[in-house]
Write a protein that holds these residues in place. Sequence first.
Motif, PDB file in Angstrom:
ATOM      1  N   UNK A   1       6.529   0.942  -5.484  1.00 32.73           N
ATOM      2  CA  UNK A   1       6.213   1.745  -6.629  1.00 32.73           C
ATOM      3  C   UNK A   1       6.049   1.093  -7.634  1.00 32.73           C
ATOM      4  N   UNK A   2       5.776  -0.101  -7.730  1.00 29.74           N
ATOM      5  CA  UNK A   2       5.560  -0.915  -8.884  1.00 29.74           C
ATOM      6  C   UNK A   2       4.302  -1.285  -9.087  1.00 29.74           C
ATOM      7  N   UNK A   3       3.616  -1.016 -10.628  1.00 29.57           N
ATOM      8  CA  UNK A   3       2.351  -1.422 -10.655  1.00 29.57           C
ATOM      9  C   UNK A   3       1.821  -2.532 -10.470  1.00 29.57           C
ATOM     10  N   UNK A   4       2.559  -3.644 -10.401  1.00 32.96           N
ATOM     11  CA  UNK A   4       1.993  -5.025 -10.038  1.00 32.96           C
ATOM     12  C   UNK A   4       1.921  -5.419  -8.431  1.00 32.96           C
ATOM     13  N   UNK A   5       2.640  -4.461  -7.760  1.00 38.00           N
ATOM     14  CA  UNK A   5       2.515  -4.715  -6.268  1.00 38.00           C
ATOM     15  C   UNK A   5       1.031  -4.750  -5.732  1.00 38.00           C
ATOM     16  N   UNK A   6       1.011  -5.581  -4.456  1.00 36.87           N
ATOM     17  CA  UNK A   6      -0.444  -5.565  -4.094  1.00 36.87           C
ATOM     18  C   UNK A   6      -0.207  -5.301  -2.285  1.00 36.87           C
ATOM     19  N   UNK A   7      -0.851  -4.412  -1.976  1.00 34.82           N
ATOM     20  CA  UNK A   7      -0.636  -4.167  -0.446  1.00 34.82           C
ATOM     21  C   UNK A   7      -1.869  -3.516   0.065  1.00 34.82           C
ATOM     22  N   UNK A   8      -1.908  -3.665   1.401  1.00 29.01           N
ATOM     23  CA  UNK A   8      -3.119  -3.444   2.168  1.00 29.01           C
ATOM     24  C   UNK A   8      -2.924  -2.745   3.320  1.00 29.01           C
ATOM     25  N   UNK A   9      -3.382  -1.308   3.506  1.00 22.62           N
ATOM     26  CA  UNK A   9      -2.953  -0.978   5.051  1.00 22.62           C
ATOM     27  C   UNK A   9      -3.929  -1.269   5.955  1.00 22.62           C
TER      28      UNK A   9
END
Length: 256
Positions: free
Chosen positions: A41-49
């Motif tokens: 939920x953090x705006x700085x997180x990076x993720x890829x599905x």
Amino acid sequence: MTISTPDDFIQRWRQPPNFPIDTLFDYTFLPAVDVLDLLRKDPEVRFTILGDEDWQVRMDRTAAFRTAPVDEIVTWPFRLVHFNLSRFYADLLDGFQEEVMIPWRAQLSARGFTWQRLAPILFLSTEGAASTYHNDNSHGLVWQVHGIKAFHSYQDPDKHLPAEAAVIGETTGEDPPDHDAADRQSVTMRPGEQLWSHALTPHWVTTESALAMSVTLSHGGLCHQGHFSERELALRAYWDKNPSEAWTHDLRNVRY
């Protein structure tokens, strides 16, 4: 051979290949699923599905990643990274500064090491997920916290990617290039195990359990009594010729 003494570390840290290391940190993390639920939920997180599903499924999951039930999220193939963990030292990582970062800095400093940046990075992923094929401009102390990952690199990185090529980003790609399996160094990492990953060495990481979490202590500009590692010398030479680029990409070349 696992490195467990400061003197052995000093002998090994400057040249590949990567090596297991035992730092004896005494810190207990929150459960990985709780960490995931907060960080997603953090705006700085990076993720890829990831995954073989069609484009629309991946787009729908990307849109829902921050709000869908966490029990559902962990069934999706994904990779996630957060670079700014110091923001969480008062809650999610309560005690991490005092029990990990300060003792490690003190141990390095006592043995004649200096650095320009030393910061933790957190990675979460699900079974079947893989990182990109990349190299980091910094040395990493990789600490497997939850689940199982396999850390893949090469016995002789120069044979596959000279440091000068790594500096200009020729490594980065979704998958590793074809290579002889005998040249590969693959280390299976279970909870509590650690690995020293050399700066500018190409590598990729695969997730071997339902959910896996690791923390890497990233060492930018690590130097021992005035000497940098062998491969980092190429980075320093490049920056001398291109001063405007120095430290603009000092964390990772990995793409998310």
